[in-house]
Design a protein around this motif. Sequence first.
Motif, mmCIF file in Angstrom:
data_model
loop_
_atom_site.group_PDB
_atom_site.id
_atom_site.type_symbol
_atom_site.label_atom_id
_atom_site.label_comp_id
_atom_site.label_asym_id
_atom_site.label_seq_id
_atom_site.Cartn_x
_atom_site.Cartn_y
_atom_site.Cartn_z
ATOM 1 N N PHE A 1 1.208 -1.393 0.065
ATOM 2 C CA PHE A 1 0.056 -0.216 0.366
ATOM 3 C C PHE A 1 0.816 0.913 0.463
ATOM 4 C CE2 PHE A 1 -2.630 3.064 1.851
ATOM 5 C CZ PHE A 1 -4.054 3.567 1.187
ATOM 6 N N ILE A 2 1.244 2.253 -1.392
ATOM 7 C CA ILE A 2 1.945 3.369 -0.919
ATOM 8 C C ILE A 2 0.995 4.563 0.065
ATOM 9 C CG2 ILE A 2 2.996 4.742 -2.692
ATOM 10 C CD1 ILE A 2 3.603 1.507 -2.606
ATOM 11 N N ARG A 3 1.280 5.146 0.582
ATOM 12 C CA ARG A 3 0.587 5.945 1.454
ATOM 13 C C ARG A 3 1.472 7.426 0.563
ATOM 14 N NH1 ARG A 3 -1.688 4.714 5.324
ATOM 15 N NH2 ARG A 3 -1.269 2.201 6.241
ATOM 16 N N LYS A 4 2.457 7.733 0.153
ATOM 17 C CA LYS A 4 2.987 8.378 -0.395
ATOM 18 C C LYS A 4 4.792 8.518 -0.966
ATOM 19 C CE LYS A 4 1.838 11.189 3.942
ATOM 20 N NZ LYS A 4 1.995 11.898 4.869
ATOM 21 N N ILE A 5 4.910 9.292 -1.413
ATOM 22 C CA ILE A 5 6.119 9.399 -2.640
ATOM 23 C C ILE A 5 6.682 10.142 -1.974
ATOM 24 C CG2 ILE A 5 7.444 9.502 -4.890
ATOM 25 C CD1 ILE A 5 4.633 7.549 -5.634
ATOM 26 N N TYR A 6 8.196 10.849 -1.698
ATOM 27 C CA TYR A 6 9.201 12.483 -1.469
ATOM 28 C C TYR A 6 9.843 12.089 -2.720
ATOM 29 C CZ TYR A 6 6.659 11.478 3.296
ATOM 30 O OH TYR A 6 6.345 11.817 4.719
ATOM 31 N N VAL A 7 9.663 13.231 -3.099
ATOM 32 C CA VAL A 7 10.828 13.955 -4.180
ATOM 33 C C VAL A 7 11.212 15.435 -3.809
ATOM 34 C CG1 VAL A 7 11.334 13.356 -6.690
ATOM 35 C CG2 VAL A 7 9.293 12.669 -6.089
ATOM 36 N N HIS A 8 12.669 15.029 -3.480
ATOM 37 C CA HIS A 8 13.942 16.196 -2.975
ATOM 38 C C HIS A 8 14.412 16.756 -4.545
ATOM 39 C CE1 HIS A 8 17.077 17.964 -0.853
ATOM 40 N NE2 HIS A 8 16.454 18.721 -1.482
ATOM 41 N N ALA A 9 13.862 17.420 -4.833
ATOM 42 C CA ALA A 9 14.527 17.737 -6.772
ATOM 43 C C ALA A 9 13.686 19.606 -6.705
ATOM 44 C CB ALA A 9 13.286 17.753 -7.572
ATOM 45 N N ASN A 10 14.887 19.602 -7.690
ATOM 46 C CA ASN A 10 14.472 21.173 -8.087
ATOM 47 C C ASN A 10 14.362 21.368 -9.641
ATOM 48 O OD1 ASN A 10 15.331 24.220 -8.603
ATOM 49 N ND2 ASN A 10 17.598 24.215 -8.379
ATOM 50 N N GLY A 11 13.583 22.851 -10.266
ATOM 51 C CA GLY A 11 13.329 22.299 -11.437
ATOM 52 C C GLY A 11 11.709 21.123 -11.776
ATOM 53 N N GLU A 12 10.952 22.374 -12.735
ATOM 54 C CA GLU A 12 9.532 22.178 -12.984
ATOM 55 C C GLU A 12 9.637 21.197 -13.892
ATOM 56 O OE1 GLU A 12 5.624 23.188 -15.472
ATOM 57 O OE2 GLU A 12 6.878 25.019 -14.602
ATOM 58 N N MET A 13 8.844 19.528 -13.366
ATOM 59 C CA MET A 13 8.685 18.676 -13.763
ATOM 60 C C MET A 13 7.705 17.654 -13.118
ATOM 61 S SD MET A 13 12.009 16.394 -11.104
ATOM 62 C CE MET A 13 12.502 18.021 -11.412
ATOM 63 N N THR A 14 7.592 16.191 -14.073
ATOM 64 C CA THR A 14 6.566 15.727 -13.920
ATOM 65 C C THR A 14 6.879 14.570 -13.292
ATOM 66 O OG1 THR A 14 5.302 16.576 -16.023
ATOM 67 C CG2 THR A 14 4.142 14.161 -14.785
ATOM 68 N N LEU A 15 6.277 13.921 -11.743
ATOM 69 C CA LEU A 15 6.511 12.700 -11.322
ATOM 70 C C LEU A 15 5.026 11.667 -11.346
ATOM 71 C CD1 LEU A 15 7.878 10.487 -9.179
ATOM 72 C CD2 LEU A 15 5.939 11.785 -7.769
#
Length: 163
Positions: free
Chosen positions: A89-103
């Motif tokens: 069961f995927i609760r959350k995804i954390y992405v540390h990034a800089n710049g406009e993007m699509t996950l």
Amino acid sequence: MGDEAVISGNNAFFAIGDGFLSITRGTDVKEFIPVEVGGETALLCIFGTGYHTMDIGMVTSDGKIFSAVPKKKWRSPVTTLGQLSQDKFIRKIYVHANGEMTLTCIADEKQEFNLPSGARTHCIYVGKRVDAVGLELTSTAPTITAYSAEIEFDIKKRGYYER
């Protein structure tokens, strides 16, 4: 990037610098020529067949290929998280990034999340049962940096979550 449809001799090259890695595919670089002028150094590339045939370009940090901004993509493998007999069961995804993007969360169904520009850790609530999961980051911004990604999930015996 470049022309993936044309079979080329050198389909990828890596630029490694202080704290960064850039991979360029589909450009068929035939030769690299280091140049030093007035104490400044540059790396020139001579392109082969297909993509910008016999043009000479320079490796820069502006994220462009001959003034065109290519689509950038990073994709993780799809994984069962080592638990074939368990529900995830995927609760959350954390992405540390800089710049406009699509996950894109790649699971039984793909889910897309737009991440705004700026250096920060994005927290995306998913709330979904999956058998396997993978992540993909895409962008058409000139420069982006993805520092890390993390998936918060629970693993339970089959049948615990509704299907």
